[in-house]
Design an enzyme around this catalytic site. Structure first.
Site, short mmCIF file in Angstrom:
data_model
loop_
_atom_site.label_atom_id
_atom_site.label_comp_id
_atom_site.label_asym_id
_atom_site.label_seq_id
_atom_site.Cartn_x
_atom_site.Cartn_y
_atom_site.Cartn_z
N TYR B 130 20.29 -69.20 -9.80
CA TYR B 130 20.36 -70.70 -9.10
C TYR B 130 19.67 -71.53 -9.91
O TYR B 130 20.09 -72.67 -10.21
CB TYR B 130 19.48 -70.49 -7.89
N GLU B 247 17.23 -64.66 2.28
CA GLU B 247 16.38 -64.58 1.21
C GLU B 247 14.95 -64.87 1.80
O GLU B 247 13.81 -64.18 1.50
CB GLU B 247 16.51 -65.54 0.09
C1 LIG Z 1 8.79 -64.50 -9.92
C2 LIG Z 1 9.99 -65.39 -9.87
C3 LIG Z 1 11.28 -64.77 -9.47
C4 LIG Z 1 12.13 -65.72 -9.36
N1 LIG Z 1 13.50 -65.38 -9.15
C5 LIG Z 1 14.54 -66.16 -9.22
C6 LIG Z 1 15.96 -65.59 -9.31
O1 LIG Z 1 16.08 -64.53 -9.44
N2 LIG Z 1 16.90 -66.51 -9.30
C7 LIG Z 1 16.77 -67.88 -9.38
O2 LIG Z 1 17.64 -68.54 -9.43
N3 LIG Z 1 15.57 -68.38 -9.29
C8 LIG Z 1 14.30 -67.40 -9.25
N4 LIG Z 1 13.12 -68.18 -9.26
C9 LIG Z 1 12.93 -69.47 -9.31
C10 LIG Z 1 12.18 -70.11 -8.11
O3 LIG Z 1 13.16 -70.13 -7.11
C11 LIG Z 1 11.75 -71.48 -8.59
O4 LIG Z 1 10.78 -71.14 -9.52
C12 LIG Z 1 11.26 -72.29 -7.61
O5 LIG Z 1 12.13 -72.94 -6.66
C13 LIG Z 1 10.39 -73.51 -8.16
O6 LIG Z 1 10.99 -74.32 -8.80
P1 LIG Z 1 10.31 -74.58 -10.37
O7 LIG Z 1 9.80 -73.49 -10.91
O8 LIG Z 1 11.28 -75.63 -11.07
O9 LIG Z 1 9.03 -75.68 -9.77
P2 LIG Z 1 9.10 -77.12 -9.71
O10 LIG Z 1 10.14 -77.38 -8.61
O11 LIG Z 1 9.00 -77.94 -10.73
O12 LIG Z 1 7.85 -77.24 -8.60
C14 LIG Z 1 6.31 -77.46 -9.25
C15 LIG Z 1 5.46 -77.79 -8.16
O13 LIG Z 1 5.84 -79.11 -7.49
C16 LIG Z 1 6.23 -78.76 -6.05
N5 LIG Z 1 7.12 -79.53 -5.58
C17 LIG Z 1 8.28 -79.77 -5.98
N6 LIG Z 1 8.82 -80.57 -5.19
C18 LIG Z 1 8.03 -80.73 -4.09
C19 LIG Z 1 8.23 -81.42 -2.92
N7 LIG Z 1 9.40 -82.21 -2.64
N8 LIG Z 1 7.10 -81.75 -2.15
C20 LIG Z 1 6.00 -81.19 -2.48
N9 LIG Z 1 5.85 -80.47 -3.66
C21 LIG Z 1 6.63 -80.43 -4.30
C22 LIG Z 1 6.33 -77.08 -6.09
O14 LIG Z 1 6.03 -76.65 -4.77
C23 LIG Z 1 5.34 -76.74 -7.30
O15 LIG Z 1 4.10 -76.60 -6.64
C24 LIG Z 1 12.16 -67.40 -9.36
C25 LIG Z 1 10.88 -67.77 -9.97
C26 LIG Z 1 9.57 -66.78 -9.92
C27 LIG Z 1 8.35 -67.34 -10.18
#
Ligand SMILES: Cc1cc2nc3c(=O)[nH]c(=O)nc-3n(C[C@H](O)[C@H](O)[C@H](O)COP(=O)(O)OP(=O)(O)OC[C@H]3O[C@@H](n4cnc5c(N)ncnc54)[C@H](O)[C@@H]3O)c2cc1C
Lengths: 375, 401
Positions: B130, B247
């Site tokens: 995703y 999930e």
């Molecule tokens: C161990 C691990 C396993 C994972 N496994 C998968 C997987 O198998 N497949 C997959 O597709 N993805 C996976 N993910 C991805 C995960 O879903 C994303 O990391 C998550 O959605 C956050 O996105 P980002 O890392 O880009 O952080 P960002 O979206 O950049 O967020 C950074 C910070 O900003 C905050 N933030 C963002 N938007 C807002 C808002 N509107 N209001 C307030 N705060 C906000 C967030 O809460 C966070 O604190 C995994 C992540 C981890 C760490």
């Protein structure tokens, strides 16, 4: 009251930072950790040239008569660059122990070699449960015909396997938790009966478990409870300085990241919940650094109390956790990798937390003390 | 409300216990004890799933007609309790808890026939594609594109954080198939029957604990069959939202939390308190452990209420609330773990933690796993939608009633 650094201290910090900027970038550090070298010999040489290894020792001993504030000024920088060199363990902990045994011949010669950057000496105190005070030491020293002999085990001894000698806290008398009967002894790192189990700590430092079986040792100081407490207190201040340096880097890098990372078409720092979290990080940093600088000034004035160091130990660990947990969370997925400095700063602060007693132990000491120390 | 003790249930417990005592191999047990996150060591987890599936017990949450167990809620709890008590490795969630239920609900008959058996047996591991480097919380901004060409889609772009992609043989993913209209309206859900298509490249990422668990996946003109599409083209957002409810909490997790508590308390009995006696007898420690223990019990109540289909659980915010509560309790448990391990948690012991390495840990198994647990659990408030975003979702439902 002046809690700022002097121009000399500032100059020392600047030249240390300039050197580390060139030679100890995060990538260079990671490369060092992937090699089989325990730390950078070049960096240690440079530290010696800058006078860091001579810093806390008086001129009589060959030092430059620096103060705790000098150590802290340097420590913050070492924390900001995540240095893995055993500065605190060799210079602040072991060095001060050697200095406490003035007059004793091998100690003076060894101290000279530490100051000159030729010798590594380790300090072995930890026995596995945090060993927050001198009285908690259980390892025994027995006096026999040919001198003293040590039997027992020390944990998490930084730089142990690379040292030529190790200063060991031990007990001549009594049992663990007895405040009397404590001593500082010196053992040769290649003495018969000593064995090491080497490893790296989570924050990349070379450390070892040290097993001592009837190891010949030289007595540096007996009735040493007070001396050991003072060494620990200074060690706590120096390690706290490194943690506060790490906190500074975490705060700065998180603010930068939140300003550039875009989600939903805006920088994530503009979400109020993150802005407030960064505000809390900033307040935690202010709190921790102010406590560090104030405690340092008290130490410099020779009026620091056990409660003061307990406050510092607990607060830096607690505020540090506030800061690194927020830093990871605000970075999202990228904050959970080993590829960014963020997690390495977190691990430096995490490693600091249990050393010389966890926040719980120190907070209780603060709570149990009659009143709050007047400042 | 019916909490009577049921003798049939106790007989069931005996049957489960007997199986769980004998079926797992030593390596599977070791993998369970070496599990330091939501993802158990891969090889042993998959091997264990095969064994469980032969018994018909791999998917307690699935409808019986598709290979589920048909157990009652009480039975599911009994199973989870006995499972947790033995520190067995949790089965990897992607197939059983995510794409499997989705295919059951939304897949074609052909897709069901083709994919469900492998998901159930553990023959296949599905990685979830995703997130993208630029699209995390704002998932709908994803850009990895798929263009229809005859019977295929041609994919270009990249995915990141794909858990265990380097061990997977299949992938479910979201792709952009249209840039017209609102960004949610141009997303399509695809099932990839391989991850080694020409043009596909997988790079593992090292996590805070030093393990390779997440990955980056790159696509360059990768041709995949369009028959892998779930739902209609450009309808992927609704499909993925449906999957998200799985999930974010369709599993039974409280027994595992209780097991953490037990392990923490047992370890605390072996750690001397700086005040004399053991940490387990220390009133301050007891109070701190008590606070987390009480929250675990409340969480179990919530979980049971949700699984029992109570009207409160029909609230659209339920999956988000469940996710926030569960992840934050998990994190607090791991903090307690490191606190009990103390300086024993400071050595980095990557080799000793590897299943089958034979490398002797420096201290106890509890000390060995405490720090990796803590570090890995930082991610629980980030993955499956960050807790900030979940709280936003909960907040959005407040005005409705
Ligand atoms: C161990 C691990 C396993 C994972 N496994 C998968 C997987 O198998 N497949 C997959 O597709 N993805 C996976 N993910 C991805 C995960 O879903 C994303 O990391 C998550 O959605 C956050 O996105 P980002 O890392 O880009 O952080 P960002 O979206 O950049 O967020 C950074 C910070 O900003 C905050 N933030 C963002 N938007 C807002 C808002 N509107 N209001 C307030 N705060 C906000 C967030 O809460 C966070 O604190 C995994 C992540 C981890 C760490």
């Amino acid at each position: 009251m002046d809690l700022t650094y002097t121009s000399e201290q500032q100059a020392l910090r600047d030249s240390l930072s300039r050197y580390l900027d060139r030679t100890y970038t995060f990538d260079q550090r990671q490369e060092l950790l992937r090699s089989d070298r325990p730390w950078s010999g070049d960096a240690w040489k440079h530290f010696t040239e800058l006078g860091l290894t001579a810093l806390p020792f008086d001129e009589e001993a060959g030092g430059i008569g620096g103060t705790m504030a000098d150590i802290v000024a340097v420590g913050e920088i070492l924390g900001e660059y995540l240095c893995v060199e055993p500065y605190v363990s060799c210079v602040v902990l072991a060095g001060q122990a050697l200095r406490a045994a003035t007059g004793s011949d091998p100690a003076s010669r060894l101290l000279e070699a530490v100051i000159g950057g030729e010798a590594q000496v380790a300090f072995a105190h930890e026995e596995g449960a945090g060993t927050p005070a001198a009285a908690h030491v259980a390892l025994t020293a027995r006096e026999g015909a040919g001198g003293h002999r040590l039997t027992g085990r020390k944990e998490l001894v930084l730089g142990a396997a690379q040292a030529s000698a190790i200063v060991v806290t031990a007990r001549l008398d009594g049992a663990a938790r007895d405040p009397e009967g404590l001593a500082l002894l010196l053992v040769d790192a290649s003495a018969p009966g000593i064995s090491f189990r080497e490893y790296r700590t989570i924050d990349g430092r070379a450390a070892a478990s040290v097993d001592l079986q009837d190891v010949p040792a030289q007595l540096l100081a007996q009735d040493a409870t007070e001396v050991i407490e003072e060494i620990i207190a200074n060690g706590i201040i120096a390690l706290a300085a490194e943690a506060v340096g790490a906190m500074n880097a975490l705060l700065r890098q998180t603010i930068e990241y939140a300003a550039t990372r875009q989600q939903f078409g805006v920088p994530i720092g503009s979400f109020q919940v993150l802005a407030h979290r960064m505000a809390n990080m900033k307040m935690a940093y202010l709190n921790a650094r102010a406590t560090l600088l104030h405690t340092t000034a008290l130490a410099e004035a020779g009026t620091v109390s056990a409660v003061d160091t307990a406050v510092l130990k607990a607060q830096v660990a607690r505020f540090g956790r506030t800061i690194f947990e927020s830093a990871i969370q605000l970075h999202g997925g990228i904050g959970t990798t080993d590829e960014l400095p963020i997690g390495h700063y977190a691990k430096r602060i995490l490693a600091f937390e249990p050393m010389f007693g966890d926040p719980d132990f120190h907070l209780r000491a603060v709570g149990a003390a009659a009143g709050v120390p007047a400042r | 409300m019916n909490l009577d003790r049921d003798p049939a249930l106790e007989a069931f417990r005996t049957e489960v216990a007997a199986f769980l005592d004998t079926a797992p191999t030593d390596a599977i047990r070791e993998a369970g004890r070496r599990t330091t996150s939501a993802f158990a060591p891969f090889d042993q987890a998959m091997q264990w799933q095969r064994i469980l599936n032969d018994k018909g017990w791999a998917a307690p949450g699935w409808p019986a007609e598709y290979g589920g167990t048909g157990w009652s809620l009480e039975q599911r709890y009994v199973f989870s309790e006995e499972y947790a008590r033995r520190d067995l490795p949790p089965l990897l969630p992607n197939g059983l808890q995510m794409v499997g239920p989705l295919i059951i609900d939304k897949g074609t008959d052909e897709q069901k026939k083709r994919y469900l058996p492998g998901i159930l047996s553990g023959a296949d591991y599905w990685t979830q594609g995703y997130s993208e480097p630029g699209s995390g919380s704002d998932l709908a901004s994803l850009r990895c594109s798929a263009v229809r060409d005859g019977d295929d889609y041609v994919i270009n772009g990249s995915k990141i954080w794909t858990t265990l992609a380097h061990r997977a043989n299949r992938m479910f993913m979201l792709v952009r198939t249209s840039t017209d209209g609102p960004k949610q309206a141009g997303i399509t859900f695809l099932l990839l029957d391989r991850v080694d298509y020409p043009g596909m490249q997988i790079r593992p990422i090292v996590n805070l604990a030093g393990e390779e668990e997440q990955c980056e996946v790159f696509f360059e003109d990768v041709r995949v069959p369009a028959s892998g599409r779930v739902g209609e083209e450009n309808d992927g957002w609704a499909i993925s939202k449906h999957l998200l409810t799985y999930e974010r909490g369709a599993s039974v997790t409280a027994p595992r939390m209780r097991r953490h508590l037990e392990q923490i308390r047992a370890a605390a009995r072996t750690v001397p308190s700086p005040y004399g006696g053991n940490l387990a007898d220390d009133p301050v420690f007891q109070r701190d452990l008590g606070e987390v223990a009480a929250d675990v019990i409340s969480f179990e109540c919530v979980e049971k209420l949700i699984h029992s289909g109570h009207p409160m659980a029909k609230d659209p915010a339920t999956p988000s609330m469940n996710k926030v509560l569960g992840s934050e309790i998990t994190q607090r448990l791991t903090v307690l773990r490191t606190r009990v391990a103390g300086v024993g948690a400071v050595p980095r012991q990557l080799e000793a933690i590897e299943v089958g390495s034979g490398v002797e840990p420096l201290g106890s198994e509890f000390e060995l796993t405490a720090m990796p647990w803590y570090l890995n659990s930082r991610a629980t408030t980030i993955y499956a939608g960050t807790n900030e975003v979940q709280r936003d979702l909960v907040a959005r439902t407040l005005g409705r009633r």
